[in-house]
Design an enzyme around this catalytic site. Structure first.
Site, short mmCIF file in Angstrom:
data_model
loop_
_atom_site.label_atom_id
_atom_site.label_comp_id
_atom_site.label_asym_id
_atom_site.label_seq_id
_atom_site.Cartn_x
_atom_site.Cartn_y
_atom_site.Cartn_z
N GLY A 87 3.44 2.55 10.74
CA GLY A 87 3.20 1.76 11.93
C GLY A 87 3.01 0.29 11.61
N MET A 97 0.64 -2.67 8.67
CA MET A 97 -0.11 -2.83 7.43
C MET A 97 -1.03 -4.04 7.51
SD MET A 97 -0.76 -1.72 4.48
CE MET A 97 -2.02 -2.51 3.49
N HIS A 115 -9.30 -3.38 10.22
CA HIS A 115 -9.28 -3.22 8.77
C HIS A 115 -9.81 -4.46 8.05
CE1 HIS A 115 -7.64 0.59 7.58
NE2 HIS A 115 -6.48 0.45 8.15
N HIS A 133 -6.26 -1.59 15.28
CA HIS A 133 -6.48 -0.88 14.01
C HIS A 133 -6.32 -1.84 12.83
CE1 HIS A 133 -6.23 2.73 11.35
NE2 HIS A 133 -5.51 1.91 10.61
N GLU A 134 -5.21 -2.56 12.79
CA GLU A 134 -4.97 -3.45 11.63
C GLU A 134 -5.99 -4.58 11.61
OE1 GLU A 134 -3.16 -1.97 9.68
OE2 GLU A 134 -2.11 -0.68 11.10
N GLU A 192 0.85 -1.18 0.00
CA GLU A 192 0.00 0.00 0.00
C GLU A 192 0.90 1.25 0.00
OE1 GLU A 192 -2.69 0.47 3.28
OE2 GLU A 192 -3.75 2.10 2.30
N ASN A 198 -2.39 -6.25 5.53
CA ASN A 198 -2.46 -7.30 4.51
C ASN A 198 -3.34 -8.47 4.96
OD1 ASN A 198 -0.14 -5.85 3.32
ND2 ASN A 198 0.94 -6.76 5.04
N1 ARG Z 1 -2.97 1.03 5.76
C1 ARG Z 1 -1.92 1.18 6.73
C2 ARG Z 1 -2.63 1.55 8.03
O1 ARG Z 1 -3.11 2.61 8.25
C3 ARG Z 1 -0.91 2.21 6.41
C4 ARG Z 1 -0.21 2.03 5.11
C5 ARG Z 1 0.59 3.22 4.79
N2 ARG Z 1 1.30 3.10 3.58
C6 ARG Z 1 1.92 4.12 2.99
N3 ARG Z 1 2.55 3.90 1.92
N4 ARG Z 1 1.89 5.33 3.41
O2 ARG Z 1 -2.83 0.74 8.84
ZN ZN Z 2 -5.20 2.00 8.65
#
Ligand code: ARG
Ligand code: ZN
Length: 876
Positions: free
Chosen positions: A270, A272, A310, A306-307, A130, A274
């Protein structure tokens, strides 16, 4: 300006078009090698009959920094004449309604210092895709509205990489000889490429499990560097708590048989989310009492949550395009906030959230990078993982939650999943679900403007009391100033939560609490049968992300501070009072600070019933950045010295109360309990404040440092020592304790980050020379984002005195580091430039110095898109 790609172009939300081709399935084979990792992707495509693409017959694949070896279409190898290849794309016209494309390419993970795509973190292969990192792994439509099932084969040496992981379930393992192992993973849930992950390494693993409400047995696996297992249990417990909470509060369950988290040392952010395989910055996983503070623990819990959250808000329902990022991030931040609030102190969590808004988001919205929570144009997507998209995004969700109520909000969430599970959607789709589930009750049509309008509204207040009619009226007016991205602003729907109190501090019974819904430029709200001019507590719970323009009288503040039932409102009133005092000192050097404030605070501190965690927060002064946001243009030294003077005043006036706290909170054998966390928090807040006294008791600080059995108290002592050493001119307490700390922890990089930050924020005459020395320390490296943030980030953000030194040396230092970082890791460089682009409130001479540095950075050869976008906007 020289840049990588001659002239980086912006992309616009209004130009969105659905893809020409859809993907049925992806099969990846990845042969691990440090410098020559081979990637073979087998992808089945079908034409998208509903495409809105202007070139519906052209398949546009994204791809960067790969060595393309071969492309074949339905088994036929293509010649280079049959496709178009550039630095960023591979395009072809297949002329078929469905077909299979096989692409082979080679990548160099060991030299990938951008930490995006496939890279090596220490000895571990890992990925970060991401937002647009998958295009550094293979040629693909790297956009979130292309969803596919993934099968991933990882081939590598099992002695070097005993664990080879990817998304979903492990379905096969095959080894040829002792040197090669092939592991196959299958993810049954269609997903966009940004959720792809791969990890391979020699790690320790903590295993546990979780049974969902409907009886699914889920294996939980937490991978950490060898030797770090003792720091893993808390993150595991946090995961289990998150899973339970999402079932209880949102009715959402996990949907695979395995959930893996891997902690890596080199990571840009912080963590990710996935699918089935979260990758975390080790800082956001590892904790034991000796090495992590209470706040570290709470931070880990909230990021693990948080993760995990998601998985529904992000993965099951994802974003149509990256302009919709707040669809998943604002909502998921709101969910992790509620998780922390349900588990811990609601008021203190709210305080932390509001501090982030005031000291970072307001500044972003007032600066050159101002954007609505759903941006309209972007040059580098990584630049839009912002406090606006995340935290203001969460505030917008929170306002909806308060307008709809918990039940109405949950009805909206259910409808959202009913309609959109498995889809890539927009913020409009989310609001439509909330609206349709609450048809009769509310009208969100004006509220939606929060998604498209940037800037911080400011609310001004006019009160009127008519003694004869016993009528009290409040006129609220809203104004959003033009921002860098938008000249014209319209009124927003702003819920303003207030409470009325009598002058004796009694709740004015029939008007105890109100939410005034401000929807026009200006509106008057009337209250009948009010016996005397009341005192009003405004914007309780920070009911909207706005600035309040209202000068309370000292008497009102004293009364309200004592009378307010809301912990958050008490803190808010104290902060408001502090800021009013500091501002008065800036305007009038002879201003005498309020003794009424002192006696009011003394009552709060000595109240036996008080929530100690809350009182600890009340004892912390607003940051320089928060105060700066209130000024148009000012010499920042004036803020710093008025704030220092006020701090010294409080420290002196409250000395005996603060010493009382120290006596009452003698440390007990360490436990991670709410009671002990609060006790440590207030003790350390008191110790810190006492250190501003010229007769501060250094022995007290040294004793706490020597006897501490946990990192919270060690850092509390060091923080106080840092102040004490500056207060008592020739003292050396900080240097001595820091030396001891260094000897004990050298080699333990996460702990040494705290040491680096303490050095970077300590006030001294030779900060810059010291920073240069620290860069040579064995525990520092420019390649690791945590180290860079700990040293350089802490200096630029949390040492305003040195960073803003009048000769511009602080600015020059940061600019030099950014030029270095541009070549190593553009994302980290672009995050770190923030204090150099938010200069609007500074005096002219500092602005000139900063602009000079920005122009110098702009001359860097191969300037990244990331820095290019921010610098261009700042100099515009
Ligand atoms: N989706 C991730 C989160 O907020 C953050 C990913 C950030 N990636 C980036 N390339 N800025 O949990
Ligand atoms: Zn997030």
């Amino acid at each position: 300006m020289k840049t990588e790609n001659a002239n980086p172009q912006a992309k616009y939300l209004k130009d969105y078009r659905s893809p020409a081709f859809l993907v049925k399935s992806v099969e990846l084979t990845i042969e691990l090698d440090d410098h020559k990792t081979k990637v073979i992707s087998v992808v089945d495509y079908v034409k998208n009959e509903a495409t809105t693409s202007l070139e519906p017959n052209v398949l546009v694949l994204d791809g960067e920094q790969q060595n393309l070896l071969q492309v074949s279409l339905n088994g036929q190898v293509l010649t280079p004449e049959q496709y178009q290849l550039s630095d960023t794309n591979l395009c072809l016209e297949p002329g078929l309604a469905s077909f299979q494309l096989i692409i082979e390419s080679e990548i160099d993970p060991a030299n990938n210092t951008s930490l995006e795509g496939l890279y090596k973190s220490g000895g571990v292969f890992c990925t970060q895709c991401e937002a647009e990192g998958f295009r550094k792994i293979t040629y693909y439509q790297d956009r979130p509205d292309v969803l596919a099932t993934f099968t991933t084969h990882i081939i590598g040496d099992p002695k070097q990489y005993p664990f080879m992981l990817s998304n979903g379930n492990k379905v096969n393992e095959q080894s040829w000889d002792n040197e090669t192992l092939k592991v196959t993973w299958q993810d049954p849930h269609p997903k966009p490429a940004y959720l792809f992950a791969l990890v391979a390494g020699d790690l320790d693993v903590l295993r546990d499990n979780y049974t969902t409400k409907s009886g699914r047995e889920v294996k939980l696996e937490l991978f950490v560097d060898k030797g770090n297992l003792h720091r893993a249990p808390f993150a595991m417990q946090s995961l289990q708590r998150s899973m339970l909470w999402d079932e209880e509060r949102f009715g959402l369950e996990y949907d695979l048989d395995i959930y893996m988290i891997v902690a890596v040392d080199f990571f840009n952010m912080g963590a990710m989310e996935n699918k089935g395989l979260n990758v975390f910055n080790s800082k956001c996983v590892l904790a034991d009492p000796n090495s992590a503070t209470d706040n570290d623990y709470l931070m880990i819990e909230s990021i693990v949550g948080h993760e995990y959250f998601h998985n529904w808000t992000g993965n099951r329902v994802t974003c149509r395009d990256w302009f919709q990022l707040s669809l998943k991030e604002g909502l998921t931040v709101f969910r992790d906030q509620e998780f922390s609030m349900d588990l811990g102190s609601r008021a203190v969590n709210r305080i932390q959230q509001v501090k982030v808004m005031r000291s970072h988001q307001f500044a972003e919205d007032a600066g050159p990078m101002s954007h609505p929570i759903r941006p309209e144009s972007v040059i580098e997507q990584n630049n839009f993982y912002t406090v606006t998209v995340y935290d203001k995004g969460a505030e917008v969700i929170r306002m909806m939650h308060s307008i709809l109520g918990e039940q109405g909000f949950q009805n909206g969430m259910r409808l959202y999943f009913e309609r959109h599970d498995g889809q890539a959607v927009t913020c409009d789709d989310f609001v439509a679900a909330m609206q349709d589930a609450n048809k009769e009750a509310v009208d969100l049509s004006l509220f939606k403007r929060w998604y498209s309008q940037s800037g911080t509204p400011s609310i001004s207040v006019v009160e009127k009391y008519d003694a004869q009619q016993k009528r009290f009226s409040i006129t609220l007016s809203q104004l959003t100033k033009p921002t860098a991205d938008q000249p014209n602003k319209l009124p927003l729907h702003i819920p303003v939560n207030i409470a009325l109190f009598s002058q004796q501090g009694q709740v004015v019974s029939h008007a105890e609490q109100h939410v005034l819904n401000l929807t026009q430029d200006s509106q008057t709200f009337e209250f009948e049968n009010i016996d005397e001019q009341p005192y009003v507590s405004y914007l309780r719970d920070f009911s909207a992300p706005v600035q309040l323009n209202y000068q309370y009288s000292d008497q009102a503040l004293a009364t309200l501070l004592a009378a307010e039932s809301s912990g958050f409102a008490k803190w808010e009133l104290a902060q408001t009072w502090f800021i009013q005092q500091i501002k008065a000192k800036i305007t009038d050097k002879e201003f005498a600070f309020s003794s009424l404030l002192v006696s009011s605070l003394a009552k709060v501190i000595t109240d036996q019933e008080a929530d100690l965690l809350l009182v600890a927060e009340i004892l912390k002064l607003p940051s320089v950045a928060t105060i700066l946001a209130d000024f148009e243009q000012i010499d920042i030294d004036e803020i710093i010295s008025a704030r220092d003077a006020f701090t010294q005043f409080l420290a002196a006036q409250l000395k005996s109360e603060l010493r009382g706290i120290i006596e009452r909170t003698a440390p007990k054998a360490y436990e991670f309990s709410a009671e002990q966390i609060a006790s440590r928090a207030i003790r350390n807040a008191a110790l810190m404040l006492l250190a501003y006294n010229t007769d501060c008791e250094v022995a007290q600080i040294e004793a706490q440092f020597a006897n501490a059995d946990n990192m919270t108290d060690v850092l509390g002592a060091l923080g106080a020592a840092s102040i004490a050493q500056s207060t008592i001119a020739d003292n050396t307490v900080f240097n001595r304790l820091m030396k001891e700390f260094e000897t004990k922890w050298t080699g333990d990089s996460l702990v040494m980050d705290k040491w680096l930050s303490l050095n970077a924020t300590h006030e001294s005459d030779c900060t810059l020379a010291h920073l240069a020395q620290l860069e040579k320390h064995q525990d520092f490296t420019m390649q690791n984002p945590n180290r860079v943030r700990a040293l350089i980030g802490a200096f630029a953000m949390n040492n305003p005195k040195a960073f803003h030194s009048k000769d511009g040396a602080g600015y020059q230092y940061l600019a030099n580091k950014l030029i270095e970082l541009n070549a190593i890791n553009p994302q980290v460089a672009a995050r770190l430039i923030t204090p150099l682009i938010q200069f609007k409130n500074l005096d002219d001479s500092r602005q000139v110095l900063i602009k000079g540095e920005l122009e110098r950075i702009a001359q860097t050869p191969d300037l990244s898109k990331d820095l290019y976008e921010k610098i261009t906007k700042a100099l515009a």
